[in-house]
Design a protein around this motif. Structure first.
Motif, PDB file in Angstrom:
ATOM      1  N   GLU A 114     -21.965 -30.651  72.517  1.00 51.47           N
ATOM      2  CA  GLU A 114     -21.171 -29.437  72.725  1.00 51.47           C
ATOM      3  C   GLU A 114     -20.363 -29.541  74.014  1.00 51.47           C
ATOM      4  N   SER A 135     -15.362 -37.076  71.500  1.00 52.80           N
ATOM      5  CA  SER A 135     -16.006 -35.762  71.527  1.00 52.80           C
ATOM      6  C   SER A 135     -15.111 -34.723  72.187  1.00 52.80           C
ATOM      7  N   SER A 137     -11.839 -34.812  72.340  1.00 52.68           N
ATOM      8  CA  SER A 137     -10.746 -34.567  71.395  1.00 52.68           C
ATOM      9  C   SER A 137     -11.171 -33.664  70.245  1.00 52.68           C
ATOM     10  N   ALA A 138     -12.470 -33.718  69.905  1.00 52.25           N
ATOM     11  CA  ALA A 138     -12.990 -32.885  68.809  1.00 52.25           C
ATOM     12  C   ALA A 138     -13.343 -31.475  69.254  1.00 52.25           C
ATOM     13  N   GLY A 139     -13.189 -31.200  70.556  1.00 51.97           N
ATOM     14  CA  GLY A 139     -13.394 -29.831  71.013  1.00 51.97           C
ATOM     15  C   GLY A 139     -14.555 -29.604  71.955  1.00 51.97           C
ATOM     16  N   ALA A 140     -15.292 -30.647  72.335  1.00 51.07           N
ATOM     17  CA  ALA A 140     -16.381 -30.472  73.287  1.00 51.07           C
ATOM     18  C   ALA A 140     -15.828 -30.052  74.650  1.00 51.07           C
ATOM     19  N   ARG A 141     -16.572 -29.187  75.336  1.00 46.61           N
ATOM     20  CA  ARG A 141     -16.182 -28.831  76.696  1.00 46.61           C
ATOM     21  C   ARG A 141     -16.256 -30.067  77.578  1.00 46.61           C
ATOM     22  N   THR A 172      -7.193 -38.135  76.208  1.00 44.13           N
ATOM     23  CA  THR A 172      -7.301 -36.944  75.352  1.00 44.13           C
ATOM     24  C   THR A 172      -6.257 -35.878  75.633  1.00 44.13           C
ATOM     25  N   VAL A 174      -6.815 -33.623  77.791  1.00 44.97           N
ATOM     26  CA  VAL A 174      -7.621 -32.456  78.167  1.00 44.97           C
ATOM     27  C   VAL A 174      -8.051 -32.604  79.613  1.00 44.97           C
TER      28      VAL A 174
END
Length: 254
Positions: A114, A135, A137-141, A172, A174
């Motif tokens: 997560e 992870s 890129s898949a939306g994990a903080r 990413t 992010v």
């Protein structure tokens, strides 16, 4: 120069370089102890547990209890728990980060976490970095224990945690949430735990971008020492100045 009840020392570049103590810092800390001042250590280094960090300081002639050591790992684990509760965490890091996360009730997983938490890891390999990128890129903080791109050792400057976090950010797109200095989480925790008022505290550090900015943001006095990352000659380029500027901690009047 005023008296302070609580001295908060950065470690890398301020108290030691790698395994080599900075003699003037050891001497000042010893004098502060004898005078009855409280001494704390506030480090962005996430690798060591407080107990092992205390052992390292003891080998250098500095007495410190684990309770006096605040690491970015402890602050990160507490931040996640406060903001999100217990989480499945994909971790890049060493013993200090693992112990802090597990101690706060988080579960360490190898993929699909997560949250992705990045601390310094001197055994890092490509696959773990790739998994962290996937992870995120898949939306994990995405959390970085600190943003230090380099830190001083007895050999010179080597890559810091910010270099690893920067790789993941570059891949990413992010940006991570950064917990360590220049954020104020660790200083706020020391103030709260030990019932200290801001006017009683001073932060001592070598890195303007992390140490001094953290103190300025938290609203306490700061002392820059020219033994690490930021040279005294470069301080003029910053809008806000530290309260004190010293070549070495031997210049503090004690």
């Amino acid at each position: 120069m005023k008296d302070y009840k609580a001295w908060c020392f950065d470690l890398d570049g301020t108290v030691y370089r790698g395994e080599s103590p900075i003699a003037e810092a050891v001497e000042l800390i010893g004098w502060l102890r004898k005078e009855g001042n409280r001494v704390f250590f506030v480090t962005n280094n996430s690798a060591l547990t407080p107990s092992r960090q205390a052992d390292k300081l003891e080998r250098m002639g500095i007495v410190a209890s684990p309770e006096e050591i605040m690491t970015s790992s402890l602050a990160t684990a507490g931040f996640l728990l406060e903001q999100h509760g217990r989480m499945d965490v994909e971790m890049i890091g060493e013993e200090g980060l693992r112990e802090a996360l597990e101690g706060a009730g988080h579960r360490i997983v190898t993929e699909g976490g997560e949250a992705v938490v990045v601390g310094i890891d001197r055994q890092i390999g490509y696959e773990r970095l790739a998994s962290a990128c996937l992870s995120v890129s898949a939306g994990a903080r995405f959390i970085a224990t600190n943003g230090d791109r380099a830190f001083p050792t007895e050999r010179g400057f080597v890559p810091g945690n910010g270099a690893f976090a920067g790789l993941i950010e570059s891949t990413t797109g992010v940006r991570p949430t950064v917990i360590g200095k220049p954020e104020v989480h660790m200083l706020a925790e020391i103030s709260s735990r030990h019932d200290l008022r801001k006017e009683e505290m001073i932060l001592v550090g070598d890195n303007y971008e992390t140490d001094i900015r953290a103190g300025l943001r938290f609203g306490i006095d700061t002392l820059h020492v020219d033994t690490g990352v930021t040279r005294t000659a470069d301080l003029a380029g910053f809008n806000e100045q530290p309260t004190y500027q010293l070549s070495t901690l031997a210049d503090w009047p004690f």
